[in-house]
Design an enzyme around this catalytic site. Structure first.
Site, PDB file in Angstrom:
ATOM      1  N   GLU A  29       0.816  -1.218   0.000  1.00 27.06           N
ATOM      2  CA  GLU A  29       0.000   0.000   0.000  1.00 27.06           C
ATOM      3  C   GLU A  29       0.852   1.271   0.000  1.00 27.06           C
ATOM      4  O   GLU A  29       0.385   2.329  -0.450  1.00 27.06           O
ATOM      5  CB  GLU A  29      -0.966  -0.016   1.197  1.00 27.06           C
ATOM      6  N   ASP A  61     -11.745  -6.265  -3.098  1.00 27.20           N
ATOM      7  CA  ASP A  61     -12.561  -7.497  -3.093  1.00 27.20           C
ATOM      8  C   ASP A  61     -13.930  -7.154  -2.532  1.00 27.20           C
ATOM      9  O   ASP A  61     -14.144  -6.042  -2.043  1.00 27.20           O
ATOM     10  CB  ASP A  61     -11.888  -8.582  -2.234  1.00 27.20           C
TER      11      ASP A  61
HETATM   12  N1  ADE Z   1      -9.098  -5.336   3.269  1.00 27.07           N
HETATM   13  C1  ADE Z   1      -9.378  -5.560   1.975  1.00 27.07           C
HETATM   14  N2  ADE Z   1     -10.300  -6.537   1.852  1.00 27.07           N
HETATM   15  C2  ADE Z   1     -10.603  -6.929   3.101  1.00 27.07           C
HETATM   16  C3  ADE Z   1     -11.483  -7.913   3.633  1.00 27.07           C
HETATM   17  N3  ADE Z   1     -12.239  -8.669   2.850  1.00 27.07           N
HETATM   18  N4  ADE Z   1     -11.537  -8.060   4.974  1.00 27.07           N
HETATM   19  C4  ADE Z   1     -10.773  -7.287   5.772  1.00 27.07           C
HETATM   20  N5  ADE Z   1      -9.933  -6.359   5.327  1.00 27.07           N
HETATM   21  C5  ADE Z   1      -9.846  -6.165   4.006  1.00 27.07           C
END
Ligand code: ADE
Length: 234
Positions: free
Chosen positions: A13, A197
């Site tokens: 990041e 996601d």
């Molecule tokens: N950061 C990015 N995706 C995530 C997820 N599914 N759960 C927790 N932190 C995240």
């Protein structure tokens, strides 16, 4: 605004942020590395905390107390809860909560402990500045509630709980802890995330696939915000 902190949680990041600087002074402290850079005369310290609320709190506190940063910006990725958010989309937190803070057995609401608050709002001026930057760059950026907890979420059931309980739009693992540190130390802050996601059963697969591209999307927008802050100061 004298010194700006830019935080991420993972190396991936902050790498796309560090790429913008040729001269970097690295300081090791608290088992971590802090990268001092200058953005056209504006002092900036960049660091990644490692994943989770405890490491993020430590790094945010260190950036403020040891490095004397008086503004904190966070750039990184998040899982989407709101179905309008697609992979790669940008979201600015309006306010943040800890979805896994639970003393409901004592009659308190989820996310609350005495002396604290369920939601910590981001700085209004930084939020409107970020929206202005988005507009100038013709970028689409959403605003919404970000929920934080010490767990990678890859289940629709868990997502639904967080949505119903906090009306959250996205979730991640650091934002609310950084917000709590900044709020208590009176440091204005902004939390920016790009969706990696959708926190469902394919969450881990999507995260691995889109971490780099979404982290870069967030970092690139953060650099535009930095440019605006620099121009305001000049
Ligand atoms: N950061 C990015 N995706 C995530 C997820 N599914 N759960 C927790 N932190 C995240």
């Amino acid at each position: 605004m004298n010194k700006i902190a830019i935080m991420g949680a993972m190396e991936e990041e902050i790498q796309p942020l560090l790429k913008h600087f040729s001269k970097v002074n690295t300081i090791e402290y608290a088992n971590n590395k802090f990268y001092e850079v200058s953005y056209e005369g504006l002092d900036v310290v960049i660091a990644y905390s490692k994943i989770g609320k405890v490491f993020a709190s430590l790094t945010a506190s260190t950036l403020i107390e040891k490095f004397s940063c008086d503004t904190l910006l966070f750039s990184g990725v998040a899982g989407a809860i709101n179905p309008k958010l697609k992979i790669g989309d940008l979201i600015l937190a309006t306010k943040l909560c800890q979805y896994d803070l639970d003393i409901t057995d004592f009659g308190h609401p989820y996310g609350f402990v005495p002396g604290g608050k369920v939601f910590t709002p981001c700085d209004k001026k930084l939020l409107s500045l970020a929206k202005e930057v988005a507009k100038e760059n013709k970028l689409e950026v959403s605003e919404g509630i970000i929920a934080t907890g010490d767990q990678f979420v890859s289940s629709n059931e868990k997502k639904q709980f967080i949505q119903k309980t906090f009306n959250a739009d996205a979730l991640e693992m650091e934002g609310a802890s950084v917000a709590t540190v900044c709020d208590n130390l009176d440091v204005p802050f902004l939390i920016l995330r790009s969706i990696s996601d959708t926190a469902n059963e394919s969450g881990t697969f999507d995260f691995d696939e889109f971490l780099h591209s979404s982290a870069k999307t967030s970092a690139d927008f953060m650099i535009s915000i930095l440019k605006k802050l620099k121009n305001l100061k000049a």
